[in-house]
Scaffold this motif. Structure first.
Motif, mmCIF file in Angstrom:
data_model
loop_
_atom_site.group_PDB
_atom_site.id
_atom_site.type_symbol
_atom_site.label_atom_id
_atom_site.label_comp_id
_atom_site.label_asym_id
_atom_site.label_seq_id
_atom_site.Cartn_x
_atom_site.Cartn_y
_atom_site.Cartn_z
ATOM 1 N N LEU A 49 0.830 -1.207 0.000
ATOM 2 C CA LEU A 49 0.000 0.000 0.000
ATOM 3 C C LEU A 49 0.865 1.258 0.000
ATOM 4 O O LEU A 49 0.552 2.244 -0.681
ATOM 5 C CB LEU A 49 -0.925 0.003 1.219
ATOM 6 N N GLU A 50 1.963 1.205 0.753
ATOM 7 C CA GLU A 50 2.861 2.360 0.787
ATOM 8 C C GLU A 50 3.539 2.563 -0.557
ATOM 9 O O GLU A 50 3.680 3.688 -1.034
ATOM 10 C CB GLU A 50 3.903 2.172 1.892
ATOM 11 N N GLU A 51 3.940 1.474 -1.176
ATOM 12 C CA GLU A 51 4.577 1.567 -2.502
ATOM 13 C C GLU A 51 3.614 2.159 -3.524
ATOM 14 O O GLU A 51 4.021 2.894 -4.430
ATOM 15 C CB GLU A 51 5.043 0.183 -2.950
ATOM 16 N N ASP A 52 2.322 1.853 -3.375
ATOM 17 C CA ASP A 52 1.306 2.391 -4.300
ATOM 18 C C ASP A 52 0.910 3.822 -3.955
ATOM 19 O O ASP A 52 0.059 4.409 -4.636
ATOM 20 C CB ASP A 52 0.054 1.509 -4.271
ATOM 21 N N GLY A 53 1.479 4.398 -2.895
ATOM 22 C CA GLY A 53 1.179 5.778 -2.530
ATOM 23 C C GLY A 53 -0.130 5.956 -1.803
ATOM 24 O O GLY A 53 -0.650 7.074 -1.721
ATOM 25 N N LEU A 54 -0.678 4.869 -1.219
ATOM 26 C CA LEU A 54 -1.971 4.934 -0.540
ATOM 27 C C LEU A 54 -1.833 5.186 0.962
ATOM 28 O O LEU A 54 -2.780 5.662 1.601
ATOM 29 C CB LEU A 54 -2.757 3.650 -0.782
ATOM 30 N N ILE A 55 -0.694 4.839 1.539
ATOM 31 C CA ILE A 55 -0.397 5.159 2.929
ATOM 32 C C ILE A 55 1.040 5.656 2.991
ATOM 33 O O ILE A 55 1.819 5.472 2.052
ATOM 34 C CB ILE A 55 -0.585 3.946 3.881
ATOM 35 N N ALA A 56 1.395 6.302 4.101
ATOM 36 C CA ALA A 56 2.749 6.846 4.238
ATOM 37 C C ALA A 56 3.134 6.852 5.710
ATOM 38 O O ALA A 56 2.267 6.841 6.599
ATOM 39 C CB ALA A 56 2.822 8.259 3.669
ATOM 40 N N ALA A 57 4.436 6.890 5.972
ATOM 41 C CA ALA A 57 4.946 6.993 7.331
ATOM 42 C C ALA A 57 5.238 8.458 7.631
ATOM 43 O O ALA A 57 6.048 9.079 6.933
ATOM 44 C CB ALA A 57 6.215 6.169 7.490
ATOM 45 N N PRO A 58 4.600 9.046 8.642
ATOM 46 C CA PRO A 58 4.843 10.459 8.952
ATOM 47 C C PRO A 58 6.260 10.702 9.466
ATOM 48 O O PRO A 58 6.776 11.794 9.331
ATOM 49 C CB PRO A 58 3.784 10.779 10.006
ATOM 50 N N HIS A 59 6.852 9.678 10.079
ATOM 51 C CA HIS A 59 8.250 9.785 10.494
ATOM 52 C C HIS A 59 8.809 8.382 10.676
ATOM 53 O O HIS A 59 8.077 7.381 10.638
ATOM 54 C CB HIS A 59 8.415 10.608 11.775
ATOM 55 N N THR A 60 10.114 8.275 10.852
ATOM 56 C CA THR A 60 10.792 6.985 10.919
ATOM 57 C C THR A 60 10.247 6.140 12.067
ATOM 58 O O THR A 60 9.956 6.638 13.148
ATOM 59 C CB THR A 60 12.307 7.192 11.107
ATOM 60 N N SER A 61 10.148 4.831 11.835
ATOM 61 C CA SER A 61 9.719 3.860 12.847
ATOM 62 C C SER A 61 8.321 4.150 13.382
ATOM 63 O O SER A 61 8.034 3.880 14.548
ATOM 64 C CB SER A 61 10.720 3.830 14.014
#
Length: 341
Positions: A49-61
């Protein structure tokens, strides 16, 4: 990874993030949702999902949060707008039925939407450009005066007092007003304002010369009402909700500045495609054309016969979309019923 399972994971992330405002990790998903797969599978699904740009990490870990594209997919895949409860519908109807005039309808509707959604409610006054004539009434007031009352399909009522060349209260005057009222309504009923104005121009010539000054005075007054240009207006309610519902502090000032520009809000409310009128439209983040609103989501629809105007709510992209869409649709329907009475 199956598309159905990916959508299930995305839906769970959206629901949890909306509820908690905290990034969502795989462990939390497994604890809160019956996904029926292993932790490793959930982590793989989230990576995809992250690779598809549908979710993201706001910061590391950290856990993951939905992106605008993720919210868009979530909204597009809703199987339907969930209905409001019977109690909610009854409360909406009771509150709006207490309205005493159009201004009160608009004010109550905006406050109700803000309360139901905990967002900023925006409501456009019924547009004269799309309104039609419902009825024209002529009321004698005294020896040489009558009131012209114009009632529009939007629920708006306009009136003006006219001085006449004869007594509208005596037998001849009452007969003249009755005949003129019938002819005016025959040619204007159901007409948009521009067409109604054109239909009135030749009416004075259809009356005897002695009656024409009074007829002309009434027609001129009515024509002025139909042609009167009024600034389109919007009403806001619940602006303080922005500070409580997740708009980033760095974006808050920009959003408030945009809300002060009513022309921006009018464009948002009027930009529904005609074939989509009565549908609920959702614009998420960068889909909003005004830069100041690109940190928000806007949920809108139209109300009134033929969609004479728009209403909706504005809030953070971290929004409870199903409930918000249901509230916007339900309120619009009740307002339409009130105005069409």
């Amino acid at each position: 990874m199956s598309d159905d399972r990916r959508l299930q994971v995305l839906r769970a992330i959206v629901q949890d993030y909306v509820a908690t405002s905290e990034p969502v990790g795989s462990k939390a998903l497994l604890e809160r949702h019956r996904l029926g797969v292993s932790a490793a599978t959930v982590r793989n699904d989230m990576a995809a999902l992250e690779e598809d740009g549908l979710i993201a990490a706001p910061h590391t870990s950290a856990g993951r949060i939905p992106t605008d594209a993720g919210y868009r997919l979530f909204v597009d895949r809703l199987s339907g707008i969930k209905p409001m409860s019977r109690a909610e519908k009854s409360a909406i109807r009771t509150f709006l039925d207490q309205s005493v005039d159009l201004d009160d309808v608009v004010d109550r509707t905006a406050r109700l939407l803000a309360s139901l959604t905990q967002q900023v409610a925006v409501m456009q006054y019924p547009s004269l450009s799309r309104s039609t004539v419902r009825h024209v009434e002529l009321v004698p007031l005294g020896i040489d005066r009558a009131m012209v009352v114009l009632i529009l399909s939007s629920g708006r009522v306009e009136q003006r007092v006219v001085e006449l060349a004869q007594d509208p209260a005596d037998a001849a005057g009452q007969q003249l007003l009755g005949e003129l009222r019938a002819r005016i309504n025959a040619v204007t009923d159901g007409q948009v304002l521009g067409e109604a104005t054109a239909q009135l121009s030749s009416l004075p010539e259809e009356f005897p010369a002695a009656d024409r000054p009074s007829v002309q005075a009434i027609i001129t007054s009515l024509t002025d009402l139909l042609r009167e240009q009024r600034e389109e207006r919007v009403v806001l309610a619940g602006t303080s909700n922005l500070a409580r519902t997740g708009v980033d502090a760095g974006d808050l000032g920009v959003v408030l500045e945009a809300l002060e520009q009513h022309v921006v809000l009018l464009r948002l409310l009027e930009s529904l495609d005609p074939v989509e009128r009565d549908a609920v439209a959702v614009r998420i983040g960068a889909e909003n054309p005004h830069a100041g609103l690109q940190s928000t989501s806007v949920v809108t629809t139209t109300y009134g016969s033929g969609g004479v105007a728009g209403l909706g709510v504005l809030g953070p992209t971290r929004m409870d979309y199903p409930s918000t869409m249901a509230a916007v649709r339900a309120v619009a329907r009740y307002v339409s019923e009130i105005l069409d009475q």
